[in-house]
Design an enzyme around this catalytic site. Structure first.
Site, PDB file in Angstrom:
ATOM      1  N   ASP A 339       0.748  -1.176   0.171  1.00 45.46           N
ATOM      2  CA  ASP A 339       0.076   0.011  -0.018  1.00 45.46           C
ATOM      3  C   ASP A 339       0.872   1.321  -0.179  1.00 45.46           C
ATOM      4  O   ASP A 339       0.342   2.251  -0.815  1.00 45.46           O
ATOM      5  CB  ASP A 339      -0.955  -0.045   1.204  1.00 45.46           C
ATOM      6  CG  ASP A 339      -2.037  -0.766   0.759  1.00 45.46           C
ATOM      7  OD1 ASP A 339      -2.600  -0.817  -0.433  1.00 45.46           O
ATOM      8  OD2 ASP A 339      -2.894  -1.245   1.651  1.00 45.46           O
ATOM      9  N   TYR A 427      -9.956   0.243   2.219  1.00 44.33           N
ATOM     10  CA  TYR A 427      -9.430   0.351   3.876  1.00 44.33           C
ATOM     11  C   TYR A 427      -9.163   1.634   4.396  1.00 44.33           C
ATOM     12  O   TYR A 427      -8.543   2.543   3.649  1.00 44.33           O
ATOM     13  CB  TYR A 427      -8.249  -0.639   3.993  1.00 44.33           C
ATOM     14  CG  TYR A 427      -8.822  -1.901   4.431  1.00 44.33           C
ATOM     15  CD1 TYR A 427      -9.018  -2.104   5.857  1.00 44.33           C
ATOM     16  CD2 TYR A 427      -9.165  -3.032   3.774  1.00 44.33           C
ATOM     17  CE1 TYR A 427      -9.578  -3.365   6.427  1.00 44.33           C
ATOM     18  CE2 TYR A 427      -9.624  -4.258   4.385  1.00 44.33           C
ATOM     19  CZ  TYR A 427      -9.805  -4.407   5.601  1.00 44.33           C
ATOM     20  OH  TYR A 427     -10.239  -5.378   6.019  1.00 44.33           O
TER      21      TYR A 427
END
Ligand SMILES: *[C@@H]1O[C@H](CO)[C@@H](O)[C@H](O)[C@H]1NC(C)=O
Ligand SMILES: *[C@@H]1O[C@H](CO)[C@@H](O)[C@H](O)[C@H]1NC(C)=O
Ligand SMILES: *[C@@H]1O[C@H](CO)[C@@H](O)[C@H](O)[C@H]1NC(C)=O
Ligand SMILES: [Cu+2]
Length: 693
Positions: A339, A427
């Site tokens: 990420d 998320y």
């Protein structure tokens, strides 16, 4: 020790105060911090300012025609970390009258399909280093190029035809980008996979994937290079995906009682530029487009020594590895995100909402980064700082054994939290650094947001025909796929100075020798070992956890113990993929829970400087193979907080926060309990008033 400047005002069902709570903005603005308006001289570790980012653009423009139309784009612009010894000598000089290290920017650009690394010096206003990078992996994706790719796909005729063929309306389609990872192939192109989702009545994009299309975009050419419509699958329903309170229908949950922390004397912390001082702590906070929130130069005041003592030179998120566990479908096997390296944990950081993301007594700080064309983008309120009164006890004792005398001493706990939230696609990650007067730094990681789901025919478990659906049915036609979150922190601890050692203390069970003459058969004792090399410092946590400590072998307490800080780890989890699997090779930095490396300015990102489509040849695991000496050296600790996530229905349509973290806690750092002499908090309560209903 400075007094904890907090008074707790407990407001229960009191009519007068309900009026205020409904007007919470007005009420609270009285004590919202105003010190942020003060613009100080820059600290060597301050993030690049808007002015500096503009200067970087101006200087680079003198050499290159920049911007997407010239295929010259800014993928990363950040502070070129100044020499650590210069920062430390500047920091420790009285009144800081040593010349601070030069401020420079480190730029990663894409220049006509190549990666260029440029260093810009601000005082001389010139490029002092400029080179083409050779090697695997690509820089972080920018927001702008992802948006450009999305726009491209929405206009792409074969895509529109496929949407129409499914009976869907292209105006209701949202396209997001997914990185490709690396699966052994030879590659030279910067590609992303596009993933379409369908709104039509939902604002919960990620819960309505349109599967069956393989769409690949070359970012350096801004062209769709692959388009295949392979199959038409089911589409999960919009119904049930709503999460906005204003649109939800009864029944509602019982309301939570309102409460507020009121600080009549104002907050106990002071912000001076990017330096924060609170009770016995002093630290610098910064923002980086890849890491997000960065804490530096954290030191704690020692009353007995009458000086600040160093603890953490620098601490921040280094990477997050999120591999999904559906290995058979073409749409899913490659979903193995890095990420921070792929999308930027700072670039994805969001503006925090006052009163909800951070409590009413929080102060906020903005973040700024360079967009793809080099111009500054500001994210307001990207970090917040607040004193947390969680109702915990700092320490207490009741002495009941002395005849005729009963003593109770209690100190309530207060801590200072610095927070950011980074929303990487579906998320939302909450990252907290919590400073305690006792010397602990607790780092919290909270996972919330929305699951990544796969459409299926099924609405009930009994219908499943396969052996494994790689997840859980959480709604009609919706399987939430199993996955992990590995959150890796880089912690450059400098415990009471730069030269430190890593000590592993095993607890070993021993049989009591018969000769002792007691009926005890066993006991445990400690077996302490200093890790001399990197190999000796790789730790896989298990049930028989060791005590892991960074000590300063050159500083001892009065009683001869080495001063240190201990890592109190959170829940124990490690990788479950095999070490020869491609995602795991790229994320080999998760093979151990803890690593120690000698400080090296260029070893910052556990997944390598270039994570997108990397081949795992520049990870922490590779650096560690050099097996360097780490005893009595400037060392860096790497710790990974891991979550194995088997989704459940409660995670739908949004997921209640799941938390973990770790604590860095002083061990023989102080001569005695450092909060023994904490002054008592003056308790204020509201006058009695009658309930309003
Ligand atoms: C959009 O949603 C509405 C309401 O659920 C449904 O009736 C309609 O068929 C949908 N339209 C398309 C094009 O999917
Ligand atoms: C939508 O979902 C709710 C429960 O979340 C259910 O009660 C309702 O019947 C559903 N409506 C439709 C049209 O499916
Ligand atoms: C620092 O790390 C980089 C990358 O691992 C390496 O190439 C370089 O040689 C290291 N420098 C020193 C002084 O060890
Ligand atoms: Cu998860």
């Amino acid at each position: 020790m400075a007094q904890l400047h907090i008074t707790i005002l407990i407001i229960s069902s009191c009519f007068l105060f309900f009026f205020f709570l409904n007007n919470i903005l007005i009420f609270s603005s009285i004590f919202v911090i105003t010190s942020l308006s003060f613009i100080p001289l820059s600290h060597p570790l301050d993030p690049l300012t808007e002015t500096e980012l503009k200067l970087v653009l101006k200087i680079i423009k003198e050499t290159y025609p920049v911007g997407p139309s010239h295929w010259f784009t800014f993928q990363y612009v950040g502070l070129n970390e100044p020499d650590k010894s210069r920062v430390l000598s500047w920091h420790s000089a009285p009144d800081q009258n040593v010349i601070p290290p030069a401020r420079q920017a480190f730029v990663i650009a894409r220049d006509k399909g190549k990666t260029r690394e440029i260093i810009v010096d601000f005082s001389s206003r010139v490029i002092i280093s400029d080179k083409i990078r050779v090697g695997n992996g690509f820089p972080m994706l920018t927001i702008d190029e992802q948006q450009a790719a999305t726009a491209l796909i929405l206009k792409f005729k074969p895509f529109r035809a496929s949407i129409k063929r499914r009976g869907l309306d292209v105006l209701e389609v949202v396209v997001t980008s997914s990185t490709m990872g690396w699966f052994g192939e030879k590659h030279t192109e910067r590609l992303i996979k596009a993933m379409p989702f369908y709104l039509n009545g939902s604002v919960n994009t990620y819960l309505r994937p349109i599967e069956g299309m393989r769409i690949i975009v070359n970012l350096d050419k801004m062209k769709v290079t692959t388009f295949k419509d392979r199959f038409m699958g089911p589409l999960p329903k919009a119904n049930g995906t709503e999460y906005r309170f204003s649109k939800l229908k009864p029944p509602f949950g019982t309301s939570l009682q309102n409460a507020i922390i009121f600080q009549p004397d104002g907050p106990g912390f002071k912000i001076d530029g990017h330096i924060v001082r609170w009770v016995n702590w002093e630290f610098h906070m910064s923002f980086d487009v890849r890491a997000g929130l960065v804490i530096s130069l954290a030191s704690i005041f020692d009353m007995d020594m009458n000086k600040y003592r160093q603890v953490l030179y620098k601490g921040h998120l280094s990477e997050m590895f999120v591999p999904y566990m559906d290995p058979i479908s073409d749409d899913w096997y490659s979903i193995t995100y890095l990420d921070c390296g792929d999308f930027g944990c700072g670039q994805s950081a969001v503006s925090l909402e006052p009163y909800t993301d951070c409590p009413a007594n929080a102060a906020f700080m903005d973040g700024v980064f360079a967009s793809q064309d080099g111009t500054p983008t500001k994210v307001s309120n990207v970090m917040c700082i607040f004193e947390k009164y969680a109702g915990n006890i700092m320490w207490r004792h009741t002495e009941a054994e002395i005849p005729g005398l009963k003593i109770t001493e209690v100190r309530p706990d207060v801590s200072l939290v610095v927070r950011m939230v980074t929303t990487v696609g579906n998320y939302d990650y909450i990252v907290d650094y919590e400073f305690k007067p006792s010397g602990s730094i607790k780092v919290g990681v909270g996972l919330t947001g929305v699951l990544e789901v796969k459409p299926v025919e099924y609405v009930h478990r009994s219908e499943i025909k396969e052996d494994d659906i790689y997840g859980t049915i959480v709604a009609d036609n919706t399987v939430a796929v199993n996955h992990d979150h590995f959150v890796t922190f880089r912690l450059d601890l400098d415990v009471d100075g730069k030269e430190n050692s890593f000590v592993r203390t095993k607890r070993v069970t021993k049989r009591t020798p018969k000769s002792f003459g007691t009926p005890r058969k066993s006991y445990w004792t400690t077996n302490r070992k200093i890790a001399k090399t990197e190999a000796e410092a790789r730790v896989k946590l298990g049930l028989r956890a060791e005590e892991l400590m960074v000590v300063n072998p050159n500083r001892r307490t009065k009683h001869g113990n080495e001063v240190g800080y201990r890592l109190l780890h959170g829940s124990v989890s490690g990788p479950l993929l095999t070490e020869d699997d491609y995602p795991q090779i790229r994320a080999a930095f998760t093979n151990y829970n803890v690593w120690i490396t000698p400080y090296n300015k260029s070893e910052v990102w556990a997944s390598g400087l270039y994570a997108d489509r990397s081949k795992g040849d520049d990870t922490l695991a590779v650096w560690s193979l050099r097996n360097r000496k780490i005893e009595n050296k400037d060392i860096v600790m790497w710790y990974t907080v891991g979550f194995h996530h088997v989704p459940c229905q409660e995670d739908f349509p949004t997921m209640p926060t799941l938390s973990s973290g770790f604590e860095l806690r002083p061990v023989n750092f102080f001569e005695q309990n450092p909060v023994l002499k904490t002054k008592l908090i003056k308790i204020t309560t509201t006058p009695k008033c009658t309930p309003s209903n």
